[in-house]
Design an enzyme around this catalytic site. Structure first.
Site, PDB file in Angstrom:
ATOM      1  N   HIS A  73      -2.900  -4.314   3.409  1.00 50.68           N
ATOM      2  CA  HIS A  73      -2.275  -4.630   2.216  1.00 50.68           C
ATOM      3  C   HIS A  73      -0.652  -5.221   2.450  1.00 50.68           C
ATOM      4  O   HIS A  73       0.010  -4.470   3.316  1.00 50.68           O
ATOM      5  CB  HIS A  73      -1.910  -3.220   1.391  1.00 50.68           C
ATOM      6  CG  HIS A  73      -3.234  -2.767   0.988  1.00 50.68           C
ATOM      7  ND1 HIS A  73      -3.661  -2.961  -0.298  1.00 50.68           N
ATOM      8  CD2 HIS A  73      -3.939  -1.774   1.504  1.00 50.68           C
ATOM      9  CE1 HIS A  73      -4.850  -2.440  -0.361  1.00 50.68           C
ATOM     10  NE2 HIS A  73      -5.290  -1.564   0.633  1.00 50.68           N
ATOM     11  N   ASP A 282      -6.485  -0.461   6.816  1.00 50.17           N
ATOM     12  CA  ASP A 282      -5.950  -0.147   5.372  1.00 50.17           C
ATOM     13  C   ASP A 282      -4.459   0.059   5.659  1.00 50.17           C
ATOM     14  O   ASP A 282      -3.891   0.851   5.098  1.00 50.17           O
ATOM     15  CB  ASP A 282      -6.696   1.105   5.313  1.00 50.17           C
ATOM     16  CG  ASP A 282      -6.672   1.304   3.595  1.00 50.17           C
ATOM     17  OD1 ASP A 282      -5.805   0.216   3.065  1.00 50.17           O
ATOM     18  OD2 ASP A 282      -6.850   2.324   3.081  1.00 50.17           O
TER      19      ASP A 282
HETATM   20  O1  DOR Z   1      -4.428   5.018   0.525  1.00 51.57           O
HETATM   21  C1  DOR Z   1      -4.561   3.657  -0.226  1.00 51.57           C
HETATM   22  N1  DOR Z   1      -3.560   2.875  -0.241  1.00 51.57           N
HETATM   23  N2  DOR Z   1      -5.844   3.517  -0.572  1.00 51.57           N
HETATM   24  C2  DOR Z   1      -5.939   2.231  -1.147  1.00 51.57           C
HETATM   25  O2  DOR Z   1      -7.256   2.109  -1.332  1.00 51.57           O
HETATM   26  C3  DOR Z   1      -5.189   1.413  -1.583  1.00 51.57           C
HETATM   27  C4  DOR Z   1      -3.868   1.512  -0.735  1.00 51.57           C
HETATM   28  C5  DOR Z   1      -2.665   0.982  -1.243  1.00 51.57           C
HETATM   29  O3  DOR Z   1      -2.910  -0.321  -1.712  1.00 51.57           O
HETATM   30  O4  DOR Z   1      -1.508   1.474  -1.047  1.00 51.57           O
HETATM   31 ZN    ZN Z   2      -9.063   0.897  -0.744  1.00 53.76          ZN
END
Ligand code: DOR
Ligand code: ZN
Length: 400
Positions: A73, A282
């Site tokens: 992200h 992630d």
């Molecule tokens: O812990 C998480 N954070 N899981 C996700 O699926 C999205 C992510 C986020 O965008 O912060």
């Molecule tokens: Zn996710």
């Protein structure tokens, strides 16, 4: 200008005194890069007759293909108080990642081609890691208003509503049909995890040609369902995160949550057995204020490789196995010719010291955010240098 007998030639770099490790194995050797690609791989004592412009002495360390993150992200546009393309891609190359897939949960959501094209252009101008911008499956993550797959597909090989489950089975069915028709990877975030994965496997079974990727699996039952689906010949892959592989039972907020030791043990076993395809990050940066307000996620780019190596080497996985999951696996899934140390592959390379022990200090993250529950942990394995397209972009703590 570089010349050989008066003729101009391309920029070459020799990396020597290294052990070459990729998914095919480990051997001492050296590598010549030329104009962004691997020109030639030599044996350790092989004679290098070609001229070169620059030499990197690997000092006995390990050279691996750059890591390819199928899941991160970057928060840009719209959430840039947490991260932006510049800070995120600097953190990525510091972590050894030379290609990253940024999820679509930006503001606005990545659901149209202009938004995607803009991010791709901006990332390219930075000259750090390659950005693959994931597109959303539904407009603004709505229940059933699907994006225009046909116009988005030329810009990305991967679509996902990650951060959100696709609750509507009919939406999932149509998205799988689009995956088959336009030949893209449909990556899903599943809540509740196992039940949704089981539902989607049943839909996949009815959709010949579709490509399903299950994000951040955390439970043994989920892995068992995926392994059974693979055995039935379905095109399904899955990924783990550094935190679910490295730890269990913690209360730090993340989706999916930390699970039991039994679940973690199943992930370790599944990785070693080759049942898990990909190590993602992630990487989910959040400000301190957002974390206090309950935002889920962990900042993983700068610790991911070491967390994986620490946990998986203890479980019996040698570096070629980790290279499979950090480079060849994601490259295969995305259809990229990358992730190997071989002639004509991209000169996307990372020099690591697998034995170096170091202590996590989130105050030193280059990422804009510092959200990790692992501050103070001792990890094994350090990224020393990252080369992208034949150019050193990160070198022992400095960006070049
Ligand atoms: O812990 C998480 N954070 N899981 C996700 O699926 C999205 C992510 C986020 O965008 O912060
Ligand atoms: Zn996710």
């Amino acid at each position: 200008m570089n010349t050989t007998k008066g003729k101009p030639r391309k920029m070459r770099t020799l990396i020597e005194n290294v052990t070459l490790v990729d998914s095919t194995g480990s051997r001492p050797g050296k590598v010549m890069t030329e104009d962004g690609l691997i020109r030639k791989v030599y044996k350790a004592r092989g004679r290098v007759q070609a001229q070169y412009d620059e030499k990197i002495d690997g000092r006995g360390k390990v050279l691996m293909p750059g890591f390819i993150d199928l899941h991160c992200h970057l928060r840009d546009p719209g959430l840039t108080q947490k991260e932006d393309l510049d800070t995120g891609l600097h953190a990525a190359v510091k972590g050894g990642f030379t290609t990253v897939c940024a999820m679509a949960n930006t503001k606005p959501v990545m659901d149209d081609s202009e938004l995607l094209a803009k991010n791709l252009d901006r990332a390219q101008a930075l000259g750090l890691a390659t950005l693959i911008q994931v597109a959303a499956v539904t407009r603004d993550f709505s229940d059933a208003d699907l994006v225009d797959f046909e116009t988005l597909r030329p810009l990305t090989p991967i679509f996902s509503n990650d951060g959100h489950n696709i609750d509507n089975a009919d939406t999932m069915r149509v998205a799988l049909e689009a995956s088959a028709k336009y030949d893209f990877v449909l990556a899903t975030h599943n809540e509740p995890e196992t039940a949704t994965v089981v539902r989607d496997i049943a839909l996949l079974e009815k959709t010949p040609g579709a490509h399903l990727h299950i994000c951040h699996i955390s439970r043994k039952d989920t892995l068992d369902a995926i392994v059974a689906a693979k055995q039935r010949g379905l095109d399904i892959t899955c990924e783990v995160t550094p935190h679910h592989v490295y730890a269990s039972g913690m209360s730090y907020k993340v989706h999916p949550p930390f699970r039991s030791w039994a679940d973690r043990k199943a992930l370790l076993k599944g990785a070693v057995a080759g049942d898990i395809d990909i190590c993602g990050t992630d990487h989910a940066p959040h400000t301190d204020a957002d974390k206090r307000a309950g935002a889920p996620g962990i900042n993983n780019f700068e610790t991911g490789f070491a967390m994986y190596h620490t946990a998986l080497s203890a479980a019996g996985m040698a570096l070629p196995g980790l290279s499979r999951m950090l480079s060849a696996g994601p490259a295969n899934r995305l259809g990229l010719k990358a992730g190997r140390i071989a002639d004509k592959y991209p000169a996307d390379l990372v020099l690591v010291d697998p034995d170096a022990e170091w202590q996590v200090n989130s105050a030193q993250f280059i990422s804009k955010s510092h959200n990790t529950p692992f501050d103070g942990k001792w990890l094994r394995g350090k990224v020393l240098l990252t080369m992208k397209g034949g150019r050193v972009v990160y070198d022992h703590g400095s960006f070049v």
